[in-house]
Design an enzyme around this catalytic site. Sequence first.
Site, PDB file in Angstrom:
ATOM      1  N   CYS A  56       0.824  -1.201   0.000  1.00  0.00           N
ATOM      2  CA  CYS A  56       0.000   0.000   0.000  1.00  0.00           C
ATOM      3  C   CYS A  56       0.871   1.270   0.000  1.00  0.00           C
ATOM      4  O   CYS A  56       1.911   1.311   0.638  1.00  0.00           O
ATOM      5  CB  CYS A  56      -0.937   0.084   1.205  1.00  0.00           C
ATOM      6  N   ARG A  75       4.278  -0.653  -4.633  1.00  0.00           N
ATOM      7  CA  ARG A  75       3.971  -1.086  -3.263  1.00  0.00           C
ATOM      8  C   ARG A  75       2.684  -1.896  -3.180  1.00  0.00           C
ATOM      9  O   ARG A  75       2.377  -2.515  -2.157  1.00  0.00           O
ATOM     10  CB  ARG A  75       3.823   0.134  -2.345  1.00  0.00           C
ATOM     11  N   TRP A  79      -2.489  -3.031  -1.627  1.00  0.00           N
ATOM     12  CA  TRP A  79      -2.091  -4.437  -1.730  1.00  0.00           C
ATOM     13  C   TRP A  79      -2.912  -5.145  -0.650  1.00  0.00           C
ATOM     14  O   TRP A  79      -2.708  -4.936   0.539  1.00  0.00           O
ATOM     15  CB  TRP A  79      -0.589  -4.597  -1.463  1.00  0.00           C
ATOM     16  N   ASN A 123      -2.046   2.331   5.512  1.00  0.00           N
ATOM     17  CA  ASN A 123      -1.036   1.338   5.133  1.00  0.00           C
ATOM     18  C   ASN A 123      -0.625   0.633   6.412  1.00  0.00           C
ATOM     19  O   ASN A 123      -0.126   1.276   7.330  1.00  0.00           O
ATOM     20  CB  ASN A 123       0.170   2.046   4.490  1.00  0.00           C
ATOM     21  N   GLY A 124      -0.867  -0.679   6.473  1.00  0.00           N
ATOM     22  CA  GLY A 124      -0.518  -1.421   7.683  1.00  0.00           C
ATOM     23  C   GLY A 124      -1.609  -2.439   7.982  1.00  0.00           C
ATOM     24  O   GLY A 124      -2.429  -2.749   7.121  1.00  0.00           O
ATOM     25  N   GLU A 150      18.536 -17.655  -6.060  1.00  0.00           N
ATOM     26  CA  GLU A 150      18.108 -16.331  -6.499  1.00  0.00           C
ATOM     27  C   GLU A 150      17.603 -16.379  -7.948  1.00  0.00           C
ATOM     28  O   GLU A 150      16.594 -15.759  -8.281  1.00  0.00           O
ATOM     29  CB  GLU A 150      19.267 -15.341  -6.334  1.00  0.00           C
ATOM     30  N   LYS A 166      13.810 -15.391  -9.131  1.00  0.00           N
ATOM     31  CA  LYS A 166      13.525 -14.376 -10.159  1.00  0.00           C
ATOM     32  C   LYS A 166      12.566 -14.947 -11.196  1.00  0.00           C
ATOM     33  O   LYS A 166      11.609 -14.290 -11.594  1.00  0.00           O
ATOM     34  CB  LYS A 166      14.807 -13.913 -10.878  1.00  0.00           C
ATOM     35  N   GLU A 184       8.967 -15.427  -9.696  1.00  0.00           N
ATOM     36  CA  GLU A 184       8.277 -14.167  -9.386  1.00  0.00           C
ATOM     37  C   GLU A 184       7.641 -13.516 -10.592  1.00  0.00           C
ATOM     38  O   GLU A 184       6.533 -13.013 -10.518  1.00  0.00           O
ATOM     39  CB  GLU A 184       9.289 -13.147  -8.846  1.00  0.00           C
ATOM     40  N   HIS A 216      19.266 -36.634  -4.726  1.00  0.00           N
ATOM     41  CA  HIS A 216      18.513 -37.049  -3.541  1.00  0.00           C
ATOM     42  C   HIS A 216      17.026 -36.743  -3.675  1.00  0.00           C
ATOM     43  O   HIS A 216      16.309 -36.725  -2.675  1.00  0.00           O
ATOM     44  CB  HIS A 216      19.086 -36.371  -2.290  1.00  0.00           C
ATOM     45  N   LYS A 237       6.429  -4.603  -3.607  1.00  0.00           N
ATOM     46  CA  LYS A 237       7.866  -4.375  -3.446  1.00  0.00           C
ATOM     47  C   LYS A 237       8.305  -4.441  -1.990  1.00  0.00           C
ATOM     48  O   LYS A 237       9.275  -5.091  -1.660  1.00  0.00           O
ATOM     49  CB  LYS A 237       8.222  -3.009  -4.044  1.00  0.00           C
TER      50      LYS A 237
HETATM   51  O1  M6R Z   1      13.040  -4.944   1.063  1.00  0.00           O
HETATM   52  P1  M6R Z   1      13.548  -6.283   1.460  1.00  0.00           P
HETATM   53  O2  M6R Z   1      14.893  -6.558   0.902  1.00  0.00           O
HETATM   54  O3  M6R Z   1      13.502  -6.527   2.930  1.00  0.00           O
HETATM   55  O4  M6R Z   1      12.550  -7.299   0.778  1.00  0.00           O
HETATM   56  C1  M6R Z   1      12.662  -8.686   1.007  1.00  0.00           C
HETATM   57  C2  M6R Z   1      11.828  -9.454   0.029  1.00  0.00           C
HETATM   58  O5  M6R Z   1      10.486  -9.126   0.151  1.00  0.00           O
HETATM   59  C3  M6R Z   1      12.279  -9.190  -1.416  1.00  0.00           C
HETATM   60  O6  M6R Z   1      13.620  -9.468  -1.591  1.00  0.00           O
HETATM   61  C4  M6R Z   1      11.456 -10.050  -2.394  1.00  0.00           C
HETATM   62  O7  M6R Z   1      11.768 -11.391  -2.225  1.00  0.00           O
HETATM   63  C5  M6R Z   1      11.721  -9.575  -3.817  1.00  0.00           C
HETATM   64  N1  M6R Z   1      10.490  -9.482  -4.523  1.00  0.00           N
HETATM   65  C6  M6R Z   1      12.634 -10.471  -4.552  1.00  0.00           C
HETATM   66  O8  M6R Z   1      12.795 -10.121  -5.882  1.00  0.00           O
END
Ligand code: M6R
Length: 613
Positions: free
Chosen positions: A2, A27, A77, A103-104, A486, A490, A493, A509, A608
Amino acid sequence: MCGIVAYVGRKNSVPIMLEGLKRLEYRGYDSSGLALFDEDNNVKIYKKEGKLIELEKFVSNTNKDLFSTIGISHTRWATHGVVNEANAHPISDPDGTMALVHNGIIENYKDLKQNLLNKGYKFKTDTDTEVLVFLVHYYYQVEKCLTKAVQLALKVVEGTYGIAIIHRDFPGQIISAKKGSTLILAIGDNEFFITSDINATIKHTKRVIYLEDGDMVKINHEGYEIFNSDNLSINPEISEIDWDISAIDKGDFKHYMLKEIFEQPISVGNAFRGRLADELNTVRLGGLSASYSDLRNVKRIQIIGCGTSWHAALTGKYMIESLARIPVEVEYASEYRYRNPIVPDDTLVFVISQSGETADTLAALKEARAKGAKVFGITNVVGSTIARETDGGVYIHAGSEIGVASTKAFTSQVTVLALLAILLGRMRHMSPNDGLIYLEELKLIPEKIEMILAQNEQIREISKSIANCTNALYLGRGIDYPVALEGALKLKEISYIHAEGYPAAEMKHGPIALIDENMPVIALASKDFLYDKLVSNLQEVIARKGRIFAVANEGDELIATIANEVIYIPETLPSLRPLLNVIPLQLIAYHVADLKQLDVDQPRNLAKSVTVE
Ligand code: M6R
C-alpha cells in the site's frame, strides 16, 4: 504494501496524487482511490478495482473537472478483504463525512469490530481499516474533537499504521499518523505532502521529515504541526534528499527491471566506492567504524533477511566464512522472530533489507535486540525504519529500485557483504597481499558485469526455449548455490514458472525424479575445485534427457560439449563470483517474462516492500 499520497497546497491535488500513486504502484497495485472536498466541502471518494490506470481512466473520462487543493489517495495491496472496489481505500465513516487511507494492519480488528457491531455500526467492507475509521467516528461523536478522536482510536488499535484522514468539518486539513509503517512529510513551497515513499514527491520537493512512530501531523494550507506520542508539539529536523527525479525514470528501457539490471555496473561501483582503504589493503565501513572492536572480537554472526535479501545473506555466509573464518548463521526473519533464537555473547547480528521496511525483518531486529545483541543494518533506502532502528550499518547505495523483482539491490548487498568479509578477514588471518588481491578484483567487477550485459541479445534468444516450460531447475555448488536460489526466485516471481534452486549434488537425492526432456536445468558451472563434480551432476541430467543451460567461464570448452546452451562469463575470485553469475540469471528471468508478455515490473500478488507479516 500500500502507498499513500496526500496533498495540501495551492494546486489541484488530483493530478499530483495520481502521478504520486504511479510512483508508489510498486507497493501494491490491486486497487486505488482518492478522496477530496467538493465545492461545498463535502468529502468525495473515487476508487477503482485494478491497477492505477483504471482510476486514471475513470478520472480523465468521467470526472475531468475534479478539483481540490487538498486530498488523500492510496494504492492497495490487499491484506484483509478481497480485491474489489468496496475494499479499496479511502474508506469512509457511516455518515460519509470522513475518508481515511491506511497502510498497515490492525491486528485486533476482530474484537474491535465486534464492539462496534454491538454499538450498532454496520460495516460495508471486509477491511481492517474500516474498524479504525468507525473508531474515529465513534470517538468524534463522544469527544467533539477530531484530533482527540484520532488519538483515542489509535490508542486502542494494535498493529501498524500509516494513515491520512480528511473530514468535512475541517475542509482545510489533513491529519496523519504513523506506527510501524513509513510515513514522510514532504515540504514544498506553500505545499505539503504526506507519502509512504519520497519517490512520489521528489518531483515537487527534496525537503522531508521522516515521521517517527507515535507521531501525528496536522497539515493545512498555512503549514504543519507535529505531535509526538506524548502529544507534545515537536519540530523535527528537515532532511534534504540528495537525488532527483531522473534517478527513478525508466529512460529508454521497456521495464524498470531491465533498467535496473543494466545499472549494475554503476550500482555495484557505488556500493564499494570510497570504502576501499588501498593504503592498508582493507576496507573502511564508516557506519560500523564505532563498532570495530566488536567486529574484532566477534565469535559468531547472524544475518537475517527475507526473499532476495536472504539469498544475499546466504552468499554473505559463504564469503565471511571463507575469508574471515567466522561462523555465520543465516536466518529467515519470519522464522527468527518467533522461534526464541539463541544469541550467544559475542554474536553480531546483521539485518539485511533493500527497502528497510520489511515487517518480518524489523521484528527480527527487535527480537535480536531484546536478546541483547548489537544489530547492524544493510539497507538501501536511506532513512528507512530498519536503517534508523539499528545500532549502525552500511547503506548499499543501489539507488531507487522500482521493479518488484530485486536485481541491482542483490548485487549491491552482495558487494557490501564482500566488503564486510574482507574487513573481517583483514582483522584476522587475511594477509595484506590477499587483501590487495580482493580489492583489485572488486574494482574490475563493474567492467566484467558490462561484458555480461553485452550478451543480452544472445541471452534473450536462449530464453526463448525456456519460456514455454512449466518447471525449471537451477543448480550450483558452493557459493553458486545461493545464486541458483536467487535465479529460481527471479523466474518464479515474474514469469510464474515453477523453479527450484538446489545445490547441484543434492539433485540426486530427490529432484532428479523431475528431470525429463521438458525440464530446463540452468547450471552454474564455475571453474573451481568443484567443477568436475558439477560436470558429473550434469551428466546425470543428460542421462535423463534434461536440457542444460550453463553459465560457464570463458575458455571452458568442455561445457560446450555437454550443455545445450552456454553463456560465457568472465572469471573472478570465487567469493566475488555471485556478482557475475547472477546477471545472466536475472536476464533469463526478465526475457522469459517479457516473451510471455507478462507484467514484469508488477507481477501478480506481489508488492515491493512487504510491510505486513
Ligand atoms: O526490502 P527487502 O529486501 O527486505 O525485501 C525482502 C523481500 O520481500 C524481497 O527481496 C522479495 O523477495 C523480492 N520481490 C525479490 O525479488
